[in-house]
Design a protein around this motif. Structure first.
Motif, PDB file in Angstrom:
ATOM      1  N   GLY A  89      55.158  38.576  23.164  1.00 16.78           N
ATOM      2  CA  GLY A  89      54.356  37.382  23.332  1.00 16.78           C
ATOM      3  C   GLY A  89      54.256  36.856  24.752  1.00 16.78           C
ATOM      4  N   HIS A  90      54.931  37.534  25.699  1.00 11.36           N
ATOM      5  CA  HIS A  90      54.760  37.174  27.110  1.00 11.36           C
ATOM      6  C   HIS A  90      54.805  38.463  27.913  1.00 11.36           C
ATOM      7  N   SER A 275      52.003  25.741  23.177  1.00 11.99           N
ATOM      8  CA  SER A 275      52.717  26.987  23.480  1.00 11.99           C
ATOM      9  C   SER A 275      53.458  26.818  24.798  1.00 11.99           C
ATOM     10  N   ASP A 277      56.057  28.389  27.355  1.00  5.32           N
ATOM     11  CA  ASP A 277      56.713  29.633  27.745  1.00  5.32           C
ATOM     12  C   ASP A 277      57.762  29.378  28.820  1.00  5.32           C
ATOM     13  N   ASN A 299      58.615  29.871  23.652  1.00  6.14           N
ATOM     14  CA  ASN A 299      58.672  31.319  23.870  1.00  6.14           C
ATOM     15  C   ASN A 299      59.544  31.595  25.097  1.00  6.14           C
ATOM     16  N   GLN A 301      62.541  33.639  27.482  1.00  8.31           N
ATOM     17  CA  GLN A 301      62.903  35.002  27.851  1.00  8.31           C
ATOM     18  C   GLN A 301      64.384  35.011  28.246  1.00  8.31           C
ATOM     19  N   ALA A 345      59.688  32.284  19.706  1.00  6.49           N
ATOM     20  CA  ALA A 345      58.906  33.521  19.741  1.00  6.49           C
ATOM     21  C   ALA A 345      59.622  34.548  20.616  1.00  6.49           C
ATOM     22  N   GLY A 347      59.185  37.158  23.863  1.00  2.47           N
ATOM     23  CA  GLY A 347      58.429  37.586  25.031  1.00  2.47           C
ATOM     24  C   GLY A 347      59.378  38.138  26.070  1.00  2.47           C
ATOM     25  N   GLN A 379      61.794  36.938  15.191  1.00  9.19           N
ATOM     26  CA  GLN A 379      61.212  36.415  16.422  1.00  9.19           C
ATOM     27  C   GLN A 379      60.134  37.357  16.963  1.00  9.19           C
ATOM     28  N   THR A 384      56.204  35.348  16.518  1.00  7.19           N
ATOM     29  CA  THR A 384      55.251  35.545  17.605  1.00  7.19           C
ATOM     30  C   THR A 384      53.827  35.688  17.072  1.00  7.19           C
ATOM     31  N   LEU A 387      52.006  32.491  17.183  1.00  5.93           N
ATOM     32  CA  LEU A 387      51.343  32.192  18.454  1.00  5.93           C
ATOM     33  C   LEU A 387      49.934  32.772  18.467  1.00  5.93           C
TER      34      LEU A 387
END
Length: 450
Positions: A89-90, A275, A277, A299, A301, A345, A347, A379, A384, A387
């Motif tokens: 998702g990223h 959303s 991130d 989201n 990381q 999510a 990513g 996840q 995701t 999203l």
């Protein structure tokens, strides 16, 4: 020729075409997975000893009872685990090398070749869908959808949108502002729009949507990979944020924000952003509660902020030094997310070199340090996919849901040699452990034969 005869010919032709259509429908390619443990991504549970029938590009049936093959190709899973195709998702598929190299040193056709290679590699790592988080991926997405090249489905954010001196301002120190020049650089034309003020932000958002983006990406704070935007800074006024959100909502889609800090996240939520991130410099419980209460999706990381020696060796020293505060807050950040049981999510956010992008699946190992295998799988699939659904009618894939194994869903499936619910690290080595990779009903990898 009489009217009666013409009518008779037309009726016969219509009957033939209808019959042909029914016959063609009956001849959809069929694949039957038997004796598989199906990961139900919505409930994060496993359906044991199941069978899954694929017809064309969709899943037709999931059952613990036997399914008649009726000519289908049979794949005997022998008790292995069948999971939905993975979703990043990223992702930055359009950044196979550094942004500065793309801006100043490479021909666009060479960049296209690098991106095409990465698309197939990502598919072979089990990622059947990407949400591109910035970069002109409109063309590669179209080429993949038309079957010209293999690769994942791509939800394209298109050009980044950011303010002067922001995370998406990739100028060198002595470069003048585009307002002081007659021409913009290649990067400013094709990759990132610098937009200041409500009218410019609104116009840039509309332009990116015109080019084919499924959602919009803006930056609300400093970034780790750019030199002139400190991490603690907050970008874009509430009015500018709202301009982007309203323009996106007019197109029935949404805005992603790059945001690390409490202030930038709270400002995004007040502007209607759904959303969020990164968030890796969130320190306050209030911020996590605000994300939850707004119904927004976080989201984060983890791999890039818990680098090993190989990642550090491949990374830029200045970037590594700048990112220290992000790395230092990982444990606190995870604790806040888990305290409020906030769904997140999946990513990865790797870019800049093939060696780094090849580490994509290591994100599973990192998340497995804090979450169970079932939670991490959820996840990377169901969560995701939520999203992606926010892009509404801009979603190019309307035939069924993604990220799930259920009747009517897209047939994006991976047969894993082992049980990733018990051992999420199986997903770290897709070459060894992914026996079947299917996307859109087409098998791209099959090590079982038959």
């Amino acid at each position: 020729m009489t009217v009666v005869l013409v009518r008779a010919i037309l009726a016969s032709t219509l009957s033939f075409l209808l019959a042909f259509g029914v016959a063609a429908q009956d001849e959809l390619p069929r694949t039957l997975f038997v004796d598989v443990d199906v990961f139900d991504s919505e409930s994060a549970a496993v359906i044991e000893n199941a069978n899954v029938l694929v017809e064309g590009n969709l899943i037709a049936r999931v059952s613990i009872d036997p399914i008649e093959p009726n000519g289908a190709v049979i794949i005997d899973g022998q008790g292995r685990t069948l999971i939905p195709g993975l979703i990043d998702g990223h992702n930055h598929i359009m950044l196979p090398t550094s942004p500065l190299a793309l801006a100043y040193n490479l021909h666009w056709s060479y960049t296209g070749a690098l991106v095409t290679r990465e698309a197939e590699r990502m598919l072979m790592r089990g990622f059947t869908t990407l949400r591109d988080a910035g970069g002109p991926s409109y063309g590669i997405a179209k080429a993949i959808d038309e079957g010209i090249v293999p690769g994942p489905r791509i939800f394209s954010s298109g050009h980044w949108i950011g303010q002067t001196s922001g995370h998406f301002d990739f100028r060198l120190y002595n470069d003048t502002h585009h307002r002081q020049r007659t021409e913009r650089t290649a990067f400013e034309r094709e990759w990132s729009f610098i937009a200041d003020g409500v009218s410019e932000v609104r116009a840039a958002t509309r332009e990116v949507l015109r080019l084919g983006a499924t959602q919009i990406k803006i930056s609300l704070g400093g970034g780790n990979s750019t030199p002139y935007d400190p991490l603690d800074t907050t970008h874009y006024s509430p009015e500018e944020i709202r301009a982007a959100v309203e323009a996106a909502e007019d197109w029935n889609t949404y805005v992603i924000v790059h945001a690390y800090t409490d202030e930038s996240v709270i400002r995004a939520l007040k502007g209607g952003v759904k959303s969020i991130d990164h968030g890796n410099m969130i320190f306050e419980e209030e911020t996590i509660r605000a994300i939850r209460d707004a119904g927004a999706i976080l989201n984060p990381q983890f791999l890039i902020f818990t680098p090993d020696e190989n990642m550090l060796a491949a990374g830029d020293p200045a970037t590594i030094e700048k990112g220290a505060p992000l790395r230092d807050n990982v444990e606190n950040y995870v604790a806040l997310i888990k305290k409020y049981d906030l769904p997140i999510a999946f990513g990865v956010d790797l870019f800049g070199a093939p060696e780094l992008m090849a580490m994509q699946n290591l994100e599973f190992e990192r998340r497995g340090r804090w979450w169970s295998g079932a939670e991490v799988l959820q996840q990377a699939t169901f969560n995701t996919a939520k999203l992606l659904e926010m892009s509404g009618p801009r979603n190019p894939y309307q035939q069924g849901p993604l990220g799930v194994i259920e009747a009517g869903a897209y047939a994006d499936l991976i047969l894993v040699d082992g049980d990733p619910v018990e051992d999420i690290n199986l997903l770290v080595d897709p070459e060894a452990n992914f026996l079947i990779i299917m996307k859109d009903g087409v098998i791209y990898k099959n090590t079982l034969g038959g």
